[in-house]
Design an enzyme around this catalytic site. Structure first.
Site, short mmCIF file in Angstrom:
data_model
loop_
_atom_site.label_atom_id
_atom_site.label_comp_id
_atom_site.label_asym_id
_atom_site.label_seq_id
_atom_site.Cartn_x
_atom_site.Cartn_y
_atom_site.Cartn_z
N ASP A 72 0.85 -1.19 0.00
CA ASP A 72 0.00 0.00 0.00
C ASP A 72 0.89 1.24 0.00
O ASP A 72 1.55 1.55 1.00
CB ASP A 72 -0.89 -0.04 1.25
CG ASP A 72 -1.71 1.23 1.42
OD1 ASP A 72 -1.86 1.98 0.42
OD2 ASP A 72 -2.21 1.45 2.54
N ASN A 78 -0.20 4.51 -0.75
CA ASN A 78 -0.82 5.80 -0.39
C ASN A 78 -1.57 5.75 0.94
O ASN A 78 -2.29 6.68 1.29
CB ASN A 78 -1.75 6.29 -1.53
CG ASN A 78 -2.99 5.42 -1.67
OD1 ASN A 78 -3.07 4.35 -1.07
ND2 ASN A 78 -3.95 5.88 -2.44
N ASP A 135 -3.32 -9.31 -17.16
CA ASP A 135 -4.33 -10.36 -17.16
C ASP A 135 -5.41 -9.96 -18.17
O ASP A 135 -5.92 -8.85 -18.12
CB ASP A 135 -4.95 -10.46 -15.76
CG ASP A 135 -5.17 -11.90 -15.34
OD1 ASP A 135 -5.84 -12.62 -16.09
OD2 ASP A 135 -4.69 -12.29 -14.25
N ASP A 195 -7.17 -15.39 -18.92
CA ASP A 195 -8.02 -16.01 -17.91
C ASP A 195 -9.05 -16.97 -18.53
O ASP A 195 -9.70 -16.63 -19.53
CB ASP A 195 -8.77 -14.89 -17.17
CG ASP A 195 -9.52 -15.37 -15.95
OD1 ASP A 195 -8.86 -15.81 -14.99
OD2 ASP A 195 -10.76 -15.31 -15.95
N GLU A 254 -4.73 -19.70 -19.18
CA GLU A 254 -5.16 -20.36 -17.96
C GLU A 254 -6.55 -20.92 -18.21
O GLU A 254 -7.37 -20.28 -18.88
CB GLU A 254 -5.21 -19.37 -16.80
CG GLU A 254 -5.58 -20.00 -15.47
CD GLU A 254 -7.02 -19.78 -15.03
OE1 GLU A 254 -7.34 -20.19 -13.91
OE2 GLU A 254 -7.84 -19.23 -15.80
N HIS A 289 -2.94 -16.79 -6.95
CA HIS A 289 -4.02 -16.19 -6.16
C HIS A 289 -5.23 -17.11 -6.01
O HIS A 289 -6.17 -16.75 -5.32
CB HIS A 289 -4.44 -14.88 -6.82
CG HIS A 289 -5.04 -15.12 -8.18
ND1 HIS A 289 -4.29 -15.63 -9.24
CD2 HIS A 289 -6.30 -14.99 -8.64
CE1 HIS A 289 -5.09 -15.79 -10.28
NE2 HIS A 289 -6.31 -15.41 -9.96
N ASP A 290 -5.22 -18.26 -6.67
CA ASP A 290 -6.36 -19.18 -6.59
C ASP A 290 -6.12 -20.38 -5.68
O ASP A 290 -6.99 -21.24 -5.57
CB ASP A 290 -6.69 -19.72 -8.00
CG ASP A 290 -7.31 -18.66 -8.88
OD1 ASP A 290 -7.95 -17.73 -8.35
OD2 ASP A 290 -7.16 -18.77 -10.11
C1 GLC Z 1 -9.51 -17.68 -13.14
C2 GLC Z 1 -8.86 -16.77 -12.15
C3 GLC Z 1 -9.69 -16.72 -10.92
C4 GLC Z 1 -11.05 -16.18 -11.27
C5 GLC Z 1 -11.69 -16.99 -12.39
C6 GLC Z 1 -12.84 -16.27 -12.97
O1 GLC Z 1 -9.55 -19.00 -12.72
O2 GLC Z 1 -7.55 -17.15 -11.90
O3 GLC Z 1 -9.12 -15.94 -9.91
O4 GLC Z 1 -11.86 -16.20 -10.15
O5 GLC Z 1 -10.80 -17.22 -13.44
O6 GLC Z 1 -12.41 -15.12 -13.66
CA CA Z 2 -3.45 2.17 -1.26
#
Ligand code: GLC
Ligand code: CA
Length: 562
Positions: free
Chosen positions: A20, A22, A97, A193, A247, A319-320
Site C-alpha cells: 500500500d 498511499n 491479465d 483467464d 489459464e 491467487h487461486d
Molecule cells: C480464473 C482466475 C480466478 C477467477 C476466475 C474467474 O480462474 O484465476 O481468480 O476467479 O478465473 O475469472
Molecule cells: Ca493504497
C-alpha cells in the site's frame, strides 16, 4: 515470435495485497513502484499483474467494468505507465491479465445489453428465455434472471460475472482492441483467464449432472470454435514481440498440446492444474492427504508430454490456491520445506512463476468464522459441499482450501500491519499473525532464509543452459517420499533430489549415476563444515553413492560432467 520468455522467471502480483503506497490499507501501483527494485534483486525478469482494472470486486478484479483503465484504488493510467517504464528500465517485462470470458455486470456493455434486444450490445452476452441445467463454478446455477430484459443470462462464475458471447464477431473485435490498447502502451503480453471456456457448444445443451459446479463443462471447455477465436487473438500478438500464457480450469496435457503445438498453436504456454490436485479432488475444498506420487506423476506427465514440442509454465502458488508450504510442505519444517519446494519446481523445464509471498514462505491463514473470509468461491464451497458436516469441520476445510490464504497482505516486516500499510491504518484484509517471524526484512538479513534460497535458485537457473533447455528425466518414480529428477544438456548434468518426508530416510542414487564425482551446488542443510546453499564452485565435490540419509524435507542439487 522470439522465445525470450523461456529464459525468464515471472513474479505474480495480486495488487490489492502487495504493498500500500498511499496509506489507505489497499495495495496499489504506488506500492508496486517502490518494490520494483526488490523484485529485480530477487532475480525475476518479469511481472504478471492479476487484474488492476476498474472492478466492483465481486471476484477481486476478475469482474472487470472497464478494460482500458486502472482501478482508482490502485492508481491511474498515468501512474501505470510510469510503473511500466521503470520496470522496463530495470529489465523487467510486464504482462497483463486478459479476462474476456466474462465482464462485470456493471460493465457498460452489460448495462446496455440488459436493456433489450434492439441495441448494439444486445448480443454481447448469452441470453436465453429458458436456462439449461448448467452449474456455475462460483455461485449456484449458471443462469440468472434479469428483470430489465426479462431473460436469463449465462454466468459460468459468479452472478456478477456474465459470460460474453464470443460467437459475436463484434465481441471478438473488442477483445482485439483491448489487446492492442495495452500492447501499444508497451506491455509485453498476456495471461489469459479461463481462455479454454470462451467458445460454448451451439444450442447450449444440458450437461450430465455428476458433480455440482462442473455440470455443463463438457459443453463449454475447449468448445467448437476455441482455436479459431484464439488464433484470431494470436494474430494481434504476432504484430508485437509479446507472449501469451493461457489459464483454464481442468486443462489437461492433451488439450494443452493442441493450444501450444501444431496448426492450432495460439498460446506460448498454459498453466497446468494436474500437479495442484495432489491433495484434493478437483478443488482444494475436497481435501485428501497429500500424495507425492500423484504430484510426481502430474509433473512428469507434463515435462515429458511437452518436451521438444511446447513449453511448460511452472508454478506452485497463485491467487487461486492456498499456500504451498501449508499444503505440500510443513509449517513445522517451515524453512526446510519452503526451500525444498522451491528447488523441486524451479529447475524443471519451463518458465517459473513465483507468487507474491511465496518467496518468503507465507502460509495459510486460519480465520474463526466463514464470515471473515472474502472470497466468493470459499463462501460457496462452504455452503455447497459437505453441508451435513459440523461447522468446525467445514471451517477446517476452508482453512485448508481458501483462496484467501494467498490473498493476505504481503509480509514486508515485523512491524504493525507487517509493513503492508502504515501503522494505524486498517488493512483491507487480515494480516497473518505469523508476520513477526515470516517477513521480507528479516529474510533479507538472514543469509540462510527462504528468500535468499529463491535468489540462489533463480541465479543458478539463469546461469545454466542445461537447467533451462536441458532434457528432463525422472528417477525412482515409484518412491513415495522422494522426488528426484535429472536435467542434462550435452555433457552437463544436474540431479535434483527432494525429500518430502518428515523423518530422515536413506539416500539412494540411481545405478547409472552411482560413483560419479559430482559437485553439490545447492542444498537446504549444512553438509560438513559448509552450508551448500552458500557453496562456491569447486567446493563440495563428492562421489555419488547410495549412503547416508536425507534429513526431513532435505533437498540437494548435484552437478557433474559426463
Ligand atoms: C480464473 C482466475 C480466478 C477467477 C476466475 C474467474 O480462474 O484465476 O481468480 O476467479 O478465473 O475469472
Ligand atoms: Ca493504497
Amino acid at each position: 515470435m522470439s522465445d525470450w520468455y523461456k529464459k525468464m522467471a515471472f513474479y505474480q502480483i495480486w495488487i490489492r495485497s502487495f504493498a500500500d503506497g498511499n496509506g489507505d490499507g489497499i495495495g496499489d501501483l504506488w506500492g508496486v513502484m517502490d518494490k520494483l527494485e526488490y523484485l529485480k534483486d530477487l532475480g525475476v525478469d518479469g511481472i504478471w499483474f492479476s487484474p488492476i482494472y476498474p472492478s466492483p470486486n465481486a471476484d477481486f478484479g476478475y469482474d472487470i467494468s472497464d478494460y482500458k483503465n486502472i482501478h482508482p484504488d490502485y492508481g491511474n493510467l498515468e501512474l501505470f505507465q510510469r510503473v511500466l517504464k521503470k520496470a522496463h528500465a530495470l529489465g523487467l517485462k510486464v504482462i497483463m491479465d486478459l479476462v474476456v470470458n466474462h465482464t462485470s455486470d456493471e460493465h457498460p456493455w452489460f448495462l446496455e445489453s440488459r436493456k433489450g434486444k434492439d441495441n448494439p450490445y444486445s448480443d454481447y452476452y448469452i441470453w436465453r428465455d429458458q436456462p439449461n441445467n448448467w452449474d456455475s463454478l462460483f455461485e449456484g446455477k449458471a443462469w440468472e434472471y434479469d428483470e430489465t430484459r426479462g431473460q436469463y443470462y449465462l454466468h459460468l462464475f459468479a452472478k456478477k460475472q456474465p459470460d460474453l458471447n464470443m460467437d459475436n464477431p463484434k465481441v471478438r473485435q473488442e477483445v482485439e482492441d483491448i489487446m492492442r490498447f495495452w500492447l501499444d502502451m508497451g506491455v509485453d503480453g498476456f495471461r489469459e483467464d479461463v481462455i479454454n471456456f470462451i467458445s460454448k457448444r451451439e444450442g447450449l445443451p444440458n450437461g450430465v449432472p455428476f458433480l455440482p459446479a462442473v455440470n455443463g463443462m463438457m459443453h463449454y471447455k475447449d468448445g467448437p470454435h476455441i482455436y479459431e477465436y484464439n488464433r484470431q487473438f494470436r494474430k494481434v500478438c504476432e504484430g508485437y514481440d509479446c507472449f501469451q500464457i493461457g489459464e483454464g480450469p481442468m486443462t489437461t496435457l492433451q488439450s494443452a498440446q493442441k493450444y501450444l503445438c501444431g496448426e492450432n498453436k495460439c498460446l506460448d504456454m498454459m498453466f497446468s492444474f494436474d500437479h495442484m490436485m495432489a491433495d484434493c479432488f478437483y478443488t482444494e475444498y475436497m481435501h485428501r492427504p497429500f500424495s507425492l506420487l500423484k504430484f510426481k506423476k502430474a509433473i512428469s506427465k507434463w515435462q515429458y508430454g511437452l518436451a521438444g514440442k511446447g513449453w511448460n509454465a511452472l508454478y506452485l502458488e497463485n491467487h487461486d490456491h492456498p499456500r504451498i508450504i501449508s499444503r505440500y510442505g510443513s509449517e513445522i519444517f517451515h524453512k526446510q520445506s519452503g526451500k525444498m519446494l522451491a528447488a523441486c519446481y524451479l529447475f524443471l523445464q519451463g518458465t517459473p512463476f513465483i507468487y507474491q509471498g511465496q518467496e518468503i514462505g507465507m502460509t495459510n491463514i486460519r480465520l474463526g468464522k466463514i464470515e471473515h473470509y472474502e472470497d466468493v468461491s470459499s463462501k460457496t464451497n462452504y455452503h455447497r459441499y459437505h453441508v451435513k458436516d459440523s461447522t468446525a469441520r467445514r471451517l477446517y476445510r476452508i482453512h485448508l482450501s481458501s483462496r484467501d490464504s494467498a490473498r493476505t497482505p504481503m509480509q514486508w516486516d515485523e512491524g504493525p500491519n507487517a509493513g503492508f500499510c502504515p501503522e494505524g491504518v486498517k488493512p483491507w484484509f487480515y494480516v497473518n499473525h505469523n508476520h513477526p517471524g515470516i517477513n521480507v526484512q528479516r529474510q533479507q538479513q538472514d543469509p540462510d532464509s527462504i528468500l535468499q534460497f529463491y535468489k540462489t535458485c533463480l541465479r543458478l537457473r539463469k546461469q545454466s543452459r542445461c537447467l533451462i533447455f536441458g532434457d528432463y528425466k525422472e528417477h525412482f518414480p515409484k518412491d513415495p517420499e522422494v522426488f528426484m529428477y535429472e536435467r542434462s544438456l550435452d555433457n552437463i548434468h544436474y540431479l535434483i533430489v527432494c525429500s518430502f518426508a518428515r523423518l530422515a530416510i536413506p539416500f539412494r542414487v540411481p545405478k547409472a549415476i552411482e560413483g560419479k564425482m559430482a559437485e553439490l551446488v545447492l542444498g537446504n542443510y549444512e553438509h560438513g563444515k559448509k552450508s551448500p546453499h552458500a557453496g562456491k564452485s569447486g567446493d563440495n565435490v563428492v562421489r555419488l553413492m547410495s549412503t547416508g540419509f536425507l534429513r526431513p524435507y532435505e533437498c540437494r542439487v548435484y552437478r557433474w560432467k559426463s
